[in-house]
Design a protein around this motif. Structure first.
Motif: not given
Length: 248
Positions: A4-7, A11-17, A101-104, A239-248
């Motif tokens: 499980c990823k930390t906040d 944040d880094i994975m959002r940028e990768a995505g 250090g993280y992938h999208g 906490n409530t569902g999902y967030e798409i990370l691979t979006k602009a």
């Protein structure tokens, strides 16, 4: 082990995505008859690097391309080269970006020029099945609910789910636990928890579900030669569902 990823990691994975999504947006402008898969590869490589990332797939297991470019009956892992696209083709583009250090990781199947109604329906059903699966990405629910939702949408529409290739966790490694089939009964597997990052990627054949790998040891094709489609997003469980990370 599922990480499980930390906040901070998210944040880094959002940028990768985001870099992956921007690269898809750029490639979409260039997908047209006459372009080669190598030209698309080079455009993607440049775009990824302009944003301070590197292509996840370049050199992965010896893969030579910066993207996977799979045309028509090619399902996944198509090696970019001198193949030209033609009007009526469909092409699956799988893009990964490694950033701080993280992938999208995200794949999309695109029409080339004007495609047949049958192929358009294949694309529509496969894309819709991804989001049917994502609706089940809810904390405390079981992982296989995603799998079941994909299968029970695709098969009644007359298409087949490929079983040899599955979704996966994403993080510091491109492929992490858990594996995510796109078929099977609900209520199985680990419970979803906030911070899990998953690549959900239905792979759907117009004909039978069977595939095999070509002599290049990479390109996977349908055994019956019929077309196929592949759609993928990297998501984070919230906490409530999902967030798409691979979006602009």
């Amino acid at each position: 082990m599922i990480i499980c990823k930390t906040d901070r990691e998210l944040d880094i994975m959002r940028e990768a995505g985001k870099i992956v999504a921007l690269t898809h947006q750029e490639l979409k402008k260039h997908i047209q008859p006459g372009v080669t898969t190598q030209q698309l590869n080079d455009i993607a490589d440049k775009k990824i690097r302009e944003h301070g990332a590197v292509p996840s797939f370049k050199g992965y297991g010896g893969f030579s391309g910066s993207i996977c470019a799979s045309v028509n009956e090619e399902l996944v892992h198509g090696i970019p080269g001198d193949r030209k696209l033609h009007d009526g083709d469909i092409i699956s583009i799988d893009i990964g970006a490694y950033y701080n250090g993280y992938h999208g990781d995200s794949a999309w199947t695109y029409p080339v020029g004007t495609i047949s109604a049958e192929d358009q329906r294949l694309l529509d059903v496969t894309e819709a099945s991804l989001f049917k699966g994502l609706k089940e990405a809810v904390p405390k629910e079981r992982l296989s609910n995603i799998s079941h939702a994909v299968q029970t949408y695709v098969e009644p529409n007359g298409f087949s789910i490929v079983r040899e290739y599955v979704g996966h966790g994403v993080g510091q490694d491109l492929h992490e636990d858990p594996q995510i089939p796109h078929f099977g009964p609900p209520g199985k597997g680990p419970r979803l928890k906030p911070g899990m990052v998953l690549a959900v990627e239905p792979m759907v054949n117009a004909g039978e579900r069977y595939v095999h790998t070509l002599s290049d040891n990479w390109t996977v094709v349908t055994t019956d030669g019929k077309n196929c489609a592949h759609f993928e997003h990297t998501i984070a469980i919230t906490n409530t569902g999902y967030e798409i990370l691979t979006k602009a």
